[in-house]
Design a protein around this motif. Structure first.
Motif, mmCIF file in Angstrom:
data_model
loop_
_atom_site.group_PDB
_atom_site.id
_atom_site.type_symbol
_atom_site.label_atom_id
_atom_site.label_comp_id
_atom_site.label_asym_id
_atom_site.label_seq_id
_atom_site.Cartn_x
_atom_site.Cartn_y
_atom_site.Cartn_z
ATOM 1 N N ALA A 114 -4.617 22.472 7.145
ATOM 2 C CA ALA A 114 -3.233 22.610 7.598
ATOM 3 C C ALA A 114 -2.475 21.294 7.557
ATOM 4 C CB ALA A 114 -3.199 23.171 9.018
ATOM 5 N N GLY A 115 -3.172 20.181 7.534
ATOM 6 C CA GLY A 115 -2.493 18.898 7.536
ATOM 7 C C GLY A 115 -3.468 17.753 7.695
ATOM 8 N N THR A 116 -2.931 16.555 7.578
ATOM 9 C CA THR A 116 -3.716 15.328 7.695
ATOM 10 C C THR A 116 -2.988 14.378 8.623
ATOM 11 O OG1 THR A 116 -4.680 15.543 5.483
ATOM 12 C CG2 THR A 116 -4.641 13.339 6.442
ATOM 13 N N ILE A 117 -3.722 13.766 9.542
ATOM 14 C CA ILE A 117 -3.172 12.776 10.448
ATOM 15 C C ILE A 117 -3.686 11.410 10.022
ATOM 16 C CG2 ILE A 117 -3.156 11.957 12.834
ATOM 17 C CD1 ILE A 117 -3.414 14.878 13.696
ATOM 18 N N ASP A 118 -2.769 10.474 9.814
ATOM 19 C CA ASP A 118 -3.128 9.138 9.353
ATOM 20 C C ASP A 118 -2.747 8.131 10.437
ATOM 21 O OD1 ASP A 118 -3.953 7.019 7.869
ATOM 22 O OD2 ASP A 118 -2.395 7.160 6.329
ATOM 23 N N LEU A 119 -3.758 7.497 11.022
ATOM 24 C CA LEU A 119 -3.547 6.473 12.040
ATOM 25 C C LEU A 119 -3.337 5.135 11.345
ATOM 26 C CD1 LEU A 119 -6.475 7.455 14.451
ATOM 27 C CD2 LEU A 119 -4.164 8.409 14.361
ATOM 28 N N ARG A 120 -2.246 4.452 11.700
ATOM 29 C CA ARG A 120 -1.894 3.202 11.030
ATOM 30 C C ARG A 120 -1.964 2.034 12.008
ATOM 31 N NH1 ARG A 120 -1.198 3.269 5.329
ATOM 32 N NH2 ARG A 120 -0.892 5.452 4.790
ATOM 33 N N THR A 121 -2.648 0.969 11.588
ATOM 34 C CA THR A 121 -2.697 -0.250 12.380
ATOM 35 C C THR A 121 -1.710 -1.271 11.825
ATOM 36 O OG1 THR A 121 -4.523 -1.115 11.050
ATOM 37 C CG2 THR A 121 -5.094 0.139 13.030
ATOM 38 N N GLN A 122 -1.477 -2.315 12.596
ATOM 39 C CA GLN A 122 -0.519 -3.364 12.223
ATOM 40 C C GLN A 122 -1.066 -4.186 11.060
ATOM 41 O OE1 GLN A 122 2.310 -3.601 14.473
ATOM 42 N NE2 GLN A 122 3.215 -4.658 12.746
ATOM 43 N N ARG A 123 -0.175 -4.732 10.232
ATOM 44 C CA ARG A 123 -0.540 -5.658 9.175
ATOM 45 C C ARG A 123 0.057 -7.032 9.496
ATOM 46 N NH1 ARG A 123 -4.347 -3.342 8.099
ATOM 47 N NH2 ARG A 123 -4.777 -1.875 6.415
ATOM 48 N N PRO A 124 -0.759 -8.105 9.461
ATOM 49 C CA PRO A 124 -0.265 -9.411 9.912
ATOM 50 C C PRO A 124 0.868 -9.980 9.070
ATOM 51 C CG PRO A 124 -2.485 -9.584 8.988
ATOM 52 C CD PRO A 124 -2.190 -8.135 9.142
ATOM 53 N N LEU A 125 0.900 -9.676 7.763
ATOM 54 C CA LEU A 125 1.971 -10.229 6.935
ATOM 55 C C LEU A 125 3.293 -9.498 7.151
ATOM 56 C CD1 LEU A 125 0.197 -11.096 3.550
ATOM 57 C CD2 LEU A 125 0.657 -12.541 5.553
ATOM 58 N N ASP A 126 3.300 -8.443 7.954
ATOM 59 C CA ASP A 126 4.553 -7.803 8.345
ATOM 60 C C ASP A 126 5.151 -8.428 9.598
ATOM 61 O OD1 ASP A 126 4.326 -6.021 6.250
ATOM 62 O OD2 ASP A 126 3.301 -4.493 7.450
ATOM 63 N N LEU A 127 4.403 -9.341 10.233
ATOM 64 C CA LEU A 127 4.901 -10.007 11.433
ATOM 65 C C LEU A 127 5.876 -11.111 11.067
ATOM 66 C CD1 LEU A 127 1.494 -10.429 13.340
ATOM 67 C CD2 LEU A 127 3.227 -8.655 13.712
ATOM 68 N N ALA A 128 6.616 -11.563 12.069
ATOM 69 C CA ALA A 128 7.468 -12.722 11.868
ATOM 70 C C ALA A 128 6.607 -13.958 11.625
ATOM 71 C CB ALA A 128 8.358 -12.925 13.097
ATOM 72 N N GLU A 129 7.182 -14.953 10.960
ATOM 73 C CA GLU A 129 6.445 -16.195 10.699
ATOM 74 C C GLU A 129 6.015 -16.838 12.007
ATOM 75 O OE1 GLU A 129 5.570 -17.985 8.028
ATOM 76 O OE2 GLU A 129 6.382 -16.787 6.385
ATOM 77 N N GLY A 130 4.811 -17.433 11.981
ATOM 78 C CA GLY A 130 4.297 -18.115 13.149
ATOM 79 C C GLY A 130 3.428 -17.202 14.000
ATOM 80 N N TRP A 131 3.313 -17.563 15.270
ATOM 81 C CA TRP A 131 2.474 -16.819 16.197
ATOM 82 C C TRP A 131 3.272 -15.747 16.917
ATOM 83 C CZ3 TRP A 131 -2.693 -16.998 16.673
ATOM 84 C CH2 TRP A 131 -3.368 -18.101 16.128
ATOM 85 N N THR A 132 2.605 -14.624 17.161
ATOM 86 C CA THR A 132 3.156 -13.561 17.982
ATOM 87 C C THR A 132 2.114 -13.177 19.024
ATOM 88 O OG1 THR A 132 4.483 -12.669 16.165
ATOM 89 C CG2 THR A 132 4.073 -11.211 18.039
#
Length: 984
Positions: free
Chosen positions: A156-174
């Motif tokens: 009936a469907g597929t559920i895809d769990l997505r985690t964060q990607r570091p290169l999508d963060l702002a420059e520097g530390w978060t």
């Protein structure tokens, strides 16, 4: 039992007064290679971003997007998923645990686009969502119309769990950190949650670490009929033990009726203690403008302790003249079954109980999983790019179940006696008796109630531990290895060709066992006999001849509660939640003392050994080879369109190793064979291996038309299949054994085989049509039609198998056969429905009102199953609700965010109960859950928040065919979370 409620009183009015709840976004996903996630905080920003993605995508997908790092809009992933059109969830201790998509649980769940292992549901493709901390995820995609490049596995469907990607963060530390305190409306212990996120992004290198740890005690009370599926239609004509002569119980002037009832009734104080830990770590590095490498580690663990103390009345699982209706209602004869008997129900009845037990139960689960992803992305040329991934997963779940039945009654009511040196007495001589205990049961109120005689069970001297056992323990392990290659070749005019190969191997091992202990006693011929028994029961003889009325000594001894109290094992309980109560308390073994199942039993009865249950143990090797090719193209056919068409080829190889159970019950310890008593697992006579393979071709087509500047029409056809649950393939033959008090034996009355290695997977052809209208920046409306033609499904069917000897070695079935239920394939059916969605930010309103917004959606899901109800009507597909509605109101302005959400789910068909020849439909009643939250940004980086889930204290009730015939209730509590988040 006193409890502080100051915390709750402060939280409740704030939660109820919160103006909004949403955070759910309906969106679709573009190809991951072309999609760069933009981190947007706040409800409105998340909604706007989701709408933009949905509009540009080429398939039917809904999604939940985190408003900020580590902040999904609900307490659990499944709780958030229930807000999506077409999604229905099931709860465990009030928390969302499993998900149906469009009425079906055959749902594949991925982690970042690939298969992963969840320790809470090792045998299936859908995890137990209570295992997974929501803080580890950035979004969850619900793919309803798969592309050829989408990993197959969901019908009936597929559920895809997505985690964060570091290169999508702002420059520097978060850095992000959060701390919470939680409290429940029925439980005493406050829960805690701590989560932290650290991410670093510098030029072409990034790394992140996300950690979450929590502890909570959740109320999970249960009232009514205690054991599921043991329902009965008790016959007045004397065909049941106890009613040896016809008796007019209903008072209608004849003895040709059946009375609906069950084996046992009770109320329980039940709680679930859950300690979770989750860790997600990623390293991402762009080596140059052509090569990128990344590695992910996703780790989860949960220790769960489910503790139960229950006051339960029963008929000793032997006599059936114990339910006496006070307001009988004649439902007439059933259309399929005993058509010559009237079937009576009653909401008020007297139970003439043969025994009353103070039950203590402890279920312990210790589960852990680790999933590793190593990936390289390479741009070979300007028009050709590819990725190579290696996935490794490992998971284990160790489960123990420990049970203690203490009698408050004497045992004389059903003739249960102890024998020592041929001297007999009742098993609990200081208990209540000698007559049956008359209990008034009333299922007509808000919650079931059971009224006991005055003074019943008021003294600890009346209690004695008569029976204890630990069974259906299991160790489950699984390993997963995947190697896949994916390529994309860009063609002219925004067209492209995708292709790939995937090899996957999954191994599942299930080892189930019971603890059995040795007992040396005097036999019926005065000889000393050593036997092993699972049931440490003071009324169970080592041997005997029922026909001659001769028995040996009984094995265990009844242990008075005064003795156990000196060991610190006894607790006094008066709190059974919101069930009607006169404030009386009863004595129980503290289930926390039973968490160490082996230690508990060795303290009472030394020498326990784990004996394998061959019918519930197996090994499975599942290997798949997958090839796919998919063309993506754009053009104009009167109006602009975007489309993808492809096919997936899957070759599956299965090796299923099951065990052949014996009939003669013998236990071998240190090379010596010992006789056993009934209930002990049979011998393992060896292995049986089935090797087989099958092939699937799965064409998939999606097309979207830009019918105007602001509208889009989508059409899709997909063929789907789902990987089989390992239990459906591997579980073997087991026997149901009842106590026949008239004969003094345990009798095998039926059998079941819950697995079948020759079954085919679920397969279906799916059709989708959706129309979307984007009438403002953060607003849209949609309508979707879907149809699933299920070609192959799995059901339980009935047949017969050879009878086996009773506990005294005698086969009593005249025809030499007993009933057998077996899992097997059957023809599917049609599942169809309508999905309506509306989402709008009211930013056009003046002043403070411009912060308002709403999300509304409705799903109609219709799926016909094969079961018939009491009147012969065809029942819907199991576990599906025909109607679901979500209403979400949110507000965001000047640092304030607030949300209120309501989820309604109509009645859910559970299954058909036979009721001894009177088949009736078992239903779960409609539910409405209300959640709320409010938060305030003290500064740009610091937020305080308050969240309430199930603030109306909704409970789940089941009924048998007619809504006034209540079966039982699972009662969950309201939960409140108060916390602070900081980002810098």
């Amino acid at each position: 039992m006193s409890r502080s409620i100051t915390f709750k009183r402060r939280l409740l009015p704030i939660c109820i007064s919160a103006v909004a709840f949403s955070g759910i976004t309906s969106s679709t996903i573009a190809q991951e290679e072309n999609y760069e996630e933009v981190i947007v905080t706040g409800i409105r920003g998340a909604l706007t971003r989701a709408i933009d993605v949905k509009r540009d995508a080429g398939s039917v997908v809904d999604a939940i997007s985190a408003e900020d790092i580590g902040k999904l809009p609900d307490a659990t992933i499944a709780d958030s998923l229930q807000r999506v059109t077409g999604i229905q969830i099931r709860r465990s201790a009030g928390e969302g645990s499993t998900v149906n998509v469009r009425g079906m649980p055959q749902v594949n769940t991925l982690l970042n686009g690939e298969q992963f292992l969840s320790a809470g549901s090792i045998t299936t493709l859908q995890p137990n969502f209570t295992d997974i901390p929501a803080e580890l995820l950035s979004r969850v995609d619900v793919i309803k119309s798969s592309e050829a490049s989408t990993l197959s596995g969901g019908v009936a469907g597929t559920i895809d769990l997505r985690t964060q990607r570091p290169l999508d963060l702002a420059e520097g530390w978060t850095f992000v950190g959060a701390g919470e305190l939680s409290d429940g409306s029925y439980t005493d212990d406050n829960g805690t949650k701590l989560s932290g996120f650290a991410g670093y992004h510098s030029d072409d290198f990034g790394a992140l670490l996300s950690v979450s740890t929590s502890s909570a005690t959740l109320a999970n009370f249960r009232y009514g009929m205690y054991n599921d599926w043991w329902f009965r239609g008790y016959q007045e004509d004397g065909n049941w033990p106890g009613w040896s002569t016809p008796t007019d119980v209903t008072g209608d002037g004849d003895t040709n009726d059946a009375i609906f009832g069950t084996i046992d009734y009770g109320v329980t104080n039940r709680t679930s203690e859950r300690d979770r830990t989750g860790i997600s770590a990623t390293v991402q590095y762009r080596v140059n403008d052509k090569v990128e490498v990344l590695g992910d580690v996703f780790y989860t663990s949960m220790d769960q302790y489910e503790h139960t103390n229950g006051l339960v009345a029963d008929n000793a699982w032997a006599q059936y003249d114990w339910v006496y209706p006070q307001n009988p209602v004649n439902r007439g004869p059933s259309a399929d079954g005993n058509t010559d008997k009237d079937f009576y129900t009653a909401s008020v009845f007297d139970l003439h109980a043969l025994r009353v037990t103070a039950k203590a139960e402890s279920f312990v689960d210790k589960r852990e999983s680790t999933n590793i992803n190593l990936q390289t992305n390479i741009d070979f040329t300007d028009s050709f790019r590819a990725s190579v991934r290696y996935i490794h997963g490992s998971a284990e779940n160790k489960h123990t179940g420990n049970f203690a039945d203490a009698f408050i009654t004497t045992g004389e009511q059903h003739g249960l006696q102890t024998r020592v040196d041929n001297v007999t007495e009742t098993v609990n001589p200081n208990g209540e008796g000698p007559d049956r205990i008359v209990i008034r049961g009333d299922m007509s109120g808000t919650h079931p109630s059971f009224t006991y005689p005055e003074g019943f069970g008021d003294s600890i001297e009346k209690y004695g531990l008569v029976s204890s056992f630990s069974h259906q323990n299991r160790d489950e392990e699984s390993k997963l290895d995947v190697l896949r290659f994916d390529g994309i070749l860009d063609l002219n005019d925004n067209n492209s060709l995708e292709f790939g190969y995937r090899y996957g191997k999954r191994e599942v091992t299930r080892y189930q066992y019971d603890y059995v202990a040795p007992f040396t006693r005097r036999g019926m011929d005065d000889e000393q006999i050593t036997v092993y028994s699972k049931w440490k029961d003071s009324g169970l003889p080592v041997n005997g001849d029922p026909g001659a009325g001769v028995f040996g000594d009984t094995i265990a001894r009844t242990i008075p509660f005064t003795e156990l109290d000196a060991m610190g094992w006894i607790t006094e309980v008066s709190d059974f939640g919101p069930a009607p109560s006169d404030g009386r308390s009863f004595y129980f073994i503290d289930p926390k003392a039973m968490d160490d199942a082996l230690g508990f039993h060795n303290t009472l009865y030394p020498g326990n050994v784990a004996i394998k249950d061959p019918g519930r143990s197996y090994e499975l090797d599942d290997k798949t080879h997958t090839l796919y090719a998919q063309a993506n193209f754009e053009g104009e056919f009167g109006v602009p369109y975007q489309a993808n068409f492809g096919v997936q080829y899957i070759r599956t190889f299965l090796d299923v190793t099951t065990n052949v159970p014996g009939v003669e019950p013998i236990v071998e310890v240190d090379g010596v064979e010992y006789p056993t008593l009934s209930g002990t697992p049979p011998q393992d006579l060896g292995d049986s291996t089935v090797e087989r393979s099958f092939t699937d071709f799965l064409p998939r087509f999606n097309i979207g038309f830009d019918t105007s500047e602001n509208t889009k029409l989508r059409l899709a056809y997909t063929k789907t299949m789902t990987q089989l649950d390992a239990n459906d393939l591997g579980l073997g033959l087991v026997y149901t054994v009842n106590n026949n008090a008239d004969l003094g034996v345990f009798q095998a009355v039926s059998a079941s085989q819950d697995g079948n290695p020759y079954m085919e997977p679920w397969r279906a052809e799916n059709y989708d049509a959706t129309f979307e209208w984007y009438f403002a920046e953060s607003s849209m409306a949609s309508i979707g039609l879907y149809r699933l033609d299920v070609a192959t499904s799995i059901t339980t069917t009935g047949t017969t198998t050879a009878a086996v000897p009773d506990s005294d070695g005698v086969i009593r079935d005249e025809d030499g056969e007993i009933g057998l239920t077996i899992r097997d394939n059957t023809d599917g059916g049609v599942v169809q429905g309508i999905e309506l969605g509306y989402q709008q930010a009211f930013d056009f309103l003046p002043g403070a009102f411009s912060g308002l917004g709403t999300t509304l959606n409705y799903t109609w899901a219709d799926g016909e199953g094969g079961d018939k109800d009491f009147y012969g009507a065809t029942m819907p597909m199991g576990d599906n609700s025909e109607h679901q509605f979500n209403a979400i109101l949110w507000y965001e302005m000047d640092g304030w965010q607030a949300r209120v959400a309501m989820n309604y789910r109509s009645e859910r068909y559970i299954g058909r109960a036979w009721n001894d020849g009177h088949p009736a439909a078992w239903w779960s009643a409609p539910t409405t859950y209300v959640d709320a939250s409010v938060s305030y940004d003290i500064t740009d980086g610091i937020t305080v928040f308050l969240q309430g889930t199930n603030i109306t204290e909704e409970y789940e009730e089941t009924y048998m065919q007619w809504q006034d015939v209540v079966v039982n209730q699972n009662v969950f509590e309201a939960r409140y979370n108060l916390g602070v988040r900081a980002r810098f």
